[in-house]
Design a protein around this motif. Structure first.
Motif, PDB file in Angstrom:
ATOM      1  N   ILE A  36       0.815  -1.211   0.000  1.00  0.00           N
ATOM      2  CA  ILE A  36       0.000   0.000   0.000  1.00  0.00           C
ATOM      3  C   ILE A  36       0.849   1.261   0.000  1.00  0.00           C
ATOM      4  CG2 ILE A  36      -0.375  -0.076   2.498  1.00  0.00           C
ATOM      5  CD1 ILE A  36      -2.738   1.380  -0.205  1.00  0.00           C
ATOM      6  N   HIS A  37       1.961   1.277   0.734  1.00  0.00           N
ATOM      7  CA  HIS A  37       2.771   2.504   0.810  1.00  0.00           C
ATOM      8  C   HIS A  37       3.265   2.950  -0.566  1.00  0.00           C
ATOM      9  CE1 HIS A  37       5.924  -0.593   1.127  1.00  0.00           C
ATOM     10  NE2 HIS A  37       6.692   0.303   0.541  1.00  0.00           N
ATOM     11  N   ALA A  38       3.396   2.016  -1.505  1.00  0.00           N
ATOM     12  CA  ALA A  38       3.850   2.364  -2.854  1.00  0.00           C
ATOM     13  C   ALA A  38       2.767   3.090  -3.653  1.00  0.00           C
ATOM     14  CB  ALA A  38       4.279   1.099  -3.602  1.00  0.00           C
ATOM     15  N   PHE A  39       1.534   3.035  -3.197  1.00  0.00           N
ATOM     16  CA  PHE A  39       0.423   3.638  -3.936  1.00  0.00           C
ATOM     17  C   PHE A  39      -0.183   4.856  -3.232  1.00  0.00           C
ATOM     18  CE2 PHE A  39       0.651  -0.758  -5.356  1.00  0.00           C
ATOM     19  CZ  PHE A  39       0.632  -0.597  -6.726  1.00  0.00           C
ATOM     20  N   LEU A  40       0.306   5.203  -2.056  1.00  0.00           N
ATOM     21  CA  LEU A  40      -0.196   6.386  -1.367  1.00  0.00           C
ATOM     22  C   LEU A  40       0.376   7.646  -2.005  1.00  0.00           C
ATOM     23  CD1 LEU A  40       0.041   5.256   2.373  1.00  0.00           C
ATOM     24  CD2 LEU A  40      -1.999   5.390   0.942  1.00  0.00           C
TER      25      LEU A  40
ATOM     26  N   VAL B 112      -6.995   9.470  -5.280  1.00  0.00           N
ATOM     27  CA  VAL B 112      -8.354   9.013  -4.973  1.00  0.00           C
ATOM     28  C   VAL B 112      -8.448   8.775  -3.467  1.00  0.00           C
ATOM     29  CG1 VAL B 112     -10.054   7.190  -5.403  1.00  0.00           C
ATOM     30  CG2 VAL B 112      -8.508   7.916  -7.243  1.00  0.00           C
ATOM     31  N   PRO B 113      -9.503   9.301  -2.807  1.00  0.00           N
ATOM     32  CA  PRO B 113      -9.633   9.087  -1.364  1.00  0.00           C
ATOM     33  C   PRO B 113      -9.539   7.596  -0.999  1.00  0.00           C
ATOM     34  CG  PRO B 113     -11.223  10.720  -2.075  1.00  0.00           C
ATOM     35  CD  PRO B 113     -10.588  10.145  -3.327  1.00  0.00           C
ATOM     36  N   TRP B 114      -8.735   7.300   0.001  1.00  0.00           N
ATOM     37  CA  TRP B 114      -8.493   5.937   0.480  1.00  0.00           C
ATOM     38  C   TRP B 114      -9.197   5.806   1.827  1.00  0.00           C
ATOM     39  CZ3 TRP B 114      -7.428   1.332  -0.980  1.00  0.00           C
ATOM     40  CH2 TRP B 114      -6.793   0.402  -0.158  1.00  0.00           C
ATOM     41  N   ILE B 115     -10.333   5.135   1.839  1.00  0.00           N
ATOM     42  CA  ILE B 115     -11.194   5.086   3.017  1.00  0.00           C
ATOM     43  C   ILE B 115     -10.713   4.005   3.982  1.00  0.00           C
ATOM     44  CG2 ILE B 115     -13.551   4.747   3.846  1.00  0.00           C
ATOM     45  CD1 ILE B 115     -14.460   5.650   0.978  1.00  0.00           C
ATOM     46  N   LYS B 116     -10.406   4.444   5.208  1.00  0.00           N
ATOM     47  CA  LYS B 116      -9.969   3.508   6.236  1.00  0.00           C
ATOM     48  C   LYS B 116     -10.900   3.612   7.438  1.00  0.00           C
ATOM     49  CE  LYS B 116      -5.964   5.143   6.691  1.00  0.00           C
ATOM     50  NZ  LYS B 116      -4.640   5.532   7.049  1.00  0.00           N
ATOM     51  N   ILE B 117     -10.867   2.605   8.286  1.00  0.00           N
ATOM     52  CA  ILE B 117     -11.724   2.578   9.481  1.00  0.00           C
ATOM     53  C   ILE B 117     -11.522   3.852  10.306  1.00  0.00           C
ATOM     54  CG2 ILE B 117     -12.203   1.329  11.645  1.00  0.00           C
ATOM     55  CD1 ILE B 117     -12.977  -0.560   9.548  1.00  0.00           C
TER      56      ILE B 117
ATOM     57  N   THR C 284     -11.232  11.626   3.839  1.00  0.00           N
ATOM     58  CA  THR C 284     -10.232  10.629   4.228  1.00  0.00           C
ATOM     59  C   THR C 284      -8.922  11.327   4.560  1.00  0.00           C
ATOM     60  OG1 THR C 284      -9.452  10.301   1.956  1.00  0.00           O
ATOM     61  CG2 THR C 284     -11.255   8.888   2.700  1.00  0.00           C
ATOM     62  N   ALA C 285      -8.108  10.653   5.322  1.00  0.00           N
ATOM     63  CA  ALA C 285      -6.800  11.204   5.683  1.00  0.00           C
ATOM     64  C   ALA C 285      -5.770  10.938   4.589  1.00  0.00           C
ATOM     65  CB  ALA C 285      -6.327  10.599   7.004  1.00  0.00           C
ATOM     66  N   GLU C 286      -5.987   9.880   3.818  1.00  0.00           N
ATOM     67  CA  GLU C 286      -5.003   9.508   2.790  1.00  0.00           C
ATOM     68  C   GLU C 286      -5.667   9.337   1.432  1.00  0.00           C
ATOM     69  OE1 GLU C 286      -1.645   7.096   5.286  1.00  0.00           O
ATOM     70  OE2 GLU C 286      -3.344   5.929   4.564  1.00  0.00           O
ATOM     71  N   ARG C 287      -4.809   9.363   0.411  1.00  0.00           N
ATOM     72  CA  ARG C 287      -5.259   9.140  -0.969  1.00  0.00           C
ATOM     73  C   ARG C 287      -4.332   8.125  -1.621  1.00  0.00           C
ATOM     74  NH1 ARG C 287      -8.504  13.049  -3.344  1.00  0.00           N
ATOM     75  NH2 ARG C 287      -9.197  14.634  -1.888  1.00  0.00           N
ATOM     76  N   VAL C 288      -4.871   7.426  -2.612  1.00  0.00           N
ATOM     77  CA  VAL C 288      -4.055   6.497  -3.396  1.00  0.00           C
ATOM     78  C   VAL C 288      -3.960   7.025  -4.825  1.00  0.00           C
ATOM     79  CG1 VAL C 288      -4.525   4.430  -2.026  1.00  0.00           C
ATOM     80  CG2 VAL C 288      -6.039   5.007  -3.913  1.00  0.00           C
ATOM     81  N   THR C 289      -2.938   6.584  -5.504  1.00  0.00           N
ATOM     82  CA  THR C 289      -2.762   6.965  -6.906  1.00  0.00           C
ATOM     83  C   THR C 289      -3.842   6.298  -7.753  1.00  0.00           C
ATOM     84  OG1 THR C 289      -1.336   5.076  -7.341  1.00  0.00           O
ATOM     85  CG2 THR C 289      -0.243   7.124  -6.588  1.00  0.00           C
ATOM     86  N   GLU C 290      -3.985   6.739  -8.986  1.00  0.00           N
ATOM     87  CA  GLU C 290      -4.934   6.097  -9.905  1.00  0.00           C
ATOM     88  C   GLU C 290      -4.570   4.626 -10.104  1.00  0.00           C
ATOM     89  OE1 GLU C 290      -7.819   6.633 -11.334  1.00  0.00           O
ATOM     90  OE2 GLU C 290      -8.027   8.611 -10.449  1.00  0.00           O
TER      91      GLU C 290
END
Length: 196
Positions: A16-20, A27-32, A45-51
């Motif tokens: 996952i760290h490679a795509f943050l 794109v918003p990365w929805i976590k608990i 969301t606090a974080e986003r991921v790449t396309e």
């Protein structure tokens, strides 16, 4: 449930760290951790991921439900944003012909459904809620008008209970009027003399 909605598990790009990304284009990365315990909606969301990460994940759209499938499993949330969910979530969509979202939220959050989730999730060695379990849950499907009536009642109670700014002053005012009514009835000696 599987007959009236699409239920799928989230997916995580690995590692996952490679795509943050910190960029706004992500794109918003929805976590608990992005949703408060008593929250109904996911709004940010606090974080986003790449396309590229989003393509390896599961997209959710505004109006879709997400359901935690581990830890505090079974807790429903309604997404207000477009985003991606990891494999700790289930996505529920395509239910609109059977349910209004607010009714489905209350139904999934109800004690009988939550107890059934817990019972079925506990059948394995680790408590985990999967898409097949949720698909197999039997749930009532009232008419839309009845769903709207139920939602109106439950939302009113929810406001009274959870909104300090709205609910508490309203409840205090109602109790004050109730007190005044009974005080006046109990201390109305004119009625007592007339009855004697």
């Amino acid at each position: 449930m599987g007959e009236v909605a699409s239920i799928v598990r989230g997916a995580s790009p690995r590692p996952i760290h490679a795509f943050l990304t910190k960029g706004d284009h992500g794109v918003p990365w929805i976590k608990i951790g992005d949703v408060a315990k008593n929250s109904k909606y996911i709004t940010e969301t606090a974080e986003r991921v790449t396309e590229a990460g989003a393509r390896k994940s599961r997209r959710v759209h505004p109006g879709d439900f997400i359901l935690s499938n581990s830890m505090s499993f079974g807790r429903p949330y309604i997404s207000k944003i477009e985003g991606c969910i990891h494999d700790g979530w289930l996505a529920i969509s395509g239910f609109e012909s059977s349910f209004i979202p607010d009714f489905l939220y209350h139904l999934l959050h109800s004690a009988p459904v939550q107890a059934e989730f817990a019972r079925r999730a506990g059948e394995g060695t680790i408590q985990n809620l999967n898409a097949d379990i949720v698909k197999s849950i039997s749930i009532p499907i009232p008419l839309i008008e009845e769903q709207e009536r139920i939602v109106a009642v439950l939302d009113k109670f929810d406001t009274l209970i959870n909104s300090i700014s709205e609910g508490l002053p309203r409840e205090i005012e109602l109790r004050r009027k109730q007190y005044e009514h009974y005080r006046d009835k109990l201390l109305n000696f004119v009625e007592l003399r007339e009855a004697a």
